[in-house]
Scaffold this active site. Structure first.
Site, mmCIF file in Angstrom:
data_model
loop_
_atom_site.group_PDB
_atom_site.id
_atom_site.type_symbol
_atom_site.label_atom_id
_atom_site.label_comp_id
_atom_site.label_asym_id
_atom_site.label_seq_id
_atom_site.Cartn_x
_atom_site.Cartn_y
_atom_site.Cartn_z
ATOM 1 N N THR A 1 1.657 -3.566 1.264
ATOM 2 C CA THR A 1 2.380 -2.575 1.063
ATOM 3 C C THR A 1 3.458 -3.119 0.091
ATOM 4 O OG1 THR A 1 1.686 -0.994 2.576
ATOM 5 C CG2 THR A 1 3.739 -0.784 1.399
ATOM 6 N N LYS B 1 1.198 5.482 -1.658
ATOM 7 C CA LYS B 1 1.509 5.008 -0.460
ATOM 8 C C LYS B 1 3.085 5.286 -0.080
ATOM 9 C CE LYS B 1 1.263 2.513 3.541
ATOM 10 N NZ LYS B 1 1.263 1.184 3.745
ATOM 11 N N LYS C 1 11.113 -0.415 5.699
ATOM 12 C CA LYS C 1 10.633 -1.477 4.504
ATOM 13 C C LYS C 1 10.042 -0.070 3.227
ATOM 14 C CE LYS C 1 6.647 -4.034 2.811
ATOM 15 N NZ LYS C 1 5.504 -4.624 2.891
#
Length: 343
Positions: A139, A214, A289
């Site tokens: 990611t 995402k 994050k």
């Protein structure tokens, strides 16, 4: 899904919780062989030679599932314990990342951040055979994903960004969701491997689209978890029991994944981390994050996203205190404390 590194290198937990994990597979899919023919994997596709770089909490089980399905998997990780664990699961250990990719037809990477992916590609691309398919499941920032794709194509390779959701449980069970960005042909080429490691794979568009999906999904998740947590604290102040509020909201317009699956208070959902003292399914640092990546994209795109940006700030503050030690739903305790109550 974040800024704030909760662990070492590739060992850190990854992957957002997009949906509840399906029932774990009880038996690994093993290789089978047609009479007099080539070996094929347990998912029905041709046996692949796969290089898997990053064998931590997420990458290790993913690589093990590929090996269990009959693919030849050569793996590498900077952490010796991670490499040893993967070897016990059928992954062939390689002495270096370059060695792992030398004879691979597919390279899968699962790394902490975009800088790690880009730095590693400088080593991997010259070592791989022309036409090798590079699938990055990390990611990372959308811009980094597009840069990685461009570098791979310039070097004569094929590329796909395919971040995952489902957490460690999903990685172990082979029920992850993959969000893929790149060409249709590249997605089709990776699909047999994605189907082994996951329960669903969605082609989201061109390079970087997987990362875009995402971070958008996890922005929804982060904002909704804060809203659910605030509602429970408000309910406490108004004299509502947790169960009463859950029974109403979970069947009314307040229903959402953060409430019905990952409920931030003990009791209503027995499997939620709140019933295990907030031991992480999806760590606060990982949410921080991912929201940080979303905030960067919001600012770069000039999007008016006050809730997304505020959620990023709240989770950054929360993760600075708890890191990978608590599930992201534990933010309810911070809200309660700041409301003048004891957690």
């Amino acid at each position: 899904m974040v800024t704030g590194d909760p662990g070492r290198g590739h060992r850190r937990r990854r992957g957002a919780l997009l949906r509840p994990a399906r029932r774990p597979r009880t038996r690994a899919r093993r290789a089978r062989r047609h009479d007099g023919g080539d070996a094929v994997s347990g998912d029905g596709g041709a046996r692949r030679t796969v290089a898997f770089i990053g064998l931590g909490h997420m990458g290790g089980p993913m690589a093990a599932n590929l090996a269990g399905a009959g693919h030849r998997v050569r793996g590498h990780d900077l952490v010796p314990e991670a490499l040893a664990a993967a070897a016990r699961a059928g992954v062939e250990p390689a002495g270096s990342a370059a060695e792992a990719v030398a004879d691979a037809d597919t390279v899968i990477t699962m790394l902490p951040a975009g800088r790690h992916v880009l730095d590693l590609y400088d080593t991997l691309l010259p070592a791989a055979r022309p036409g090798t398919l590079f699938v990055d499941c990390s990611t990372i920032d959308v811009a980094d994903a597009r840069t990685a794709h461009e570098r791979a194509v310039t070097a004569g390779m094929r590329a796909l960004d395919a971040p995952v959701s489902g957490g460690v449980v999903g990685a172990e069970a082979g029920t992850l969701t993959f969000m893929a960005g790149g060409g249709e042909a590249e997605f089709a080429g990776a699909r047999p491997l994605l189907d082994v490691m996951g329960g669903k794979a969605v082609h989201c568009g061109g390079p970087g689209a997987g990362q875009a999906a995402k971070i958008c999904n996890n922005m929804i998740l982060g904002v909704s978890m804060i809203a659910v947590s605030e509602a429970f604290v408000l309910g406490e102040r108004l004299g509502l029991s947790h169960q009463a509020l859950f029974d109403v909201a979970s069947t009314a317009s307040g229903q959402c994944w953060a409430l019905s699956v990952n409920c931030p208070v003990p009791g209503p959902v027995p499997t939620s981390p709140a019933n295990r003292d907030y031991r992480p399914g999806f760590a606060a640092a990982l949410m921080a994050k991912d929201l940080g990546l979303a905030a960067n994209a919001v600012k770069a795109g000039g999007v008016q996203a006050e809730l997304g940006l505020r959620a990023a700030e709240l989770y950054a503050e929360y993760a600075e205190r708890v890191g990978a030690a608590e599930d992201f739903s534990g933010i309810v305790r911070t809200i309660r404390e700041q409301s003048g109550e004891r957690a």
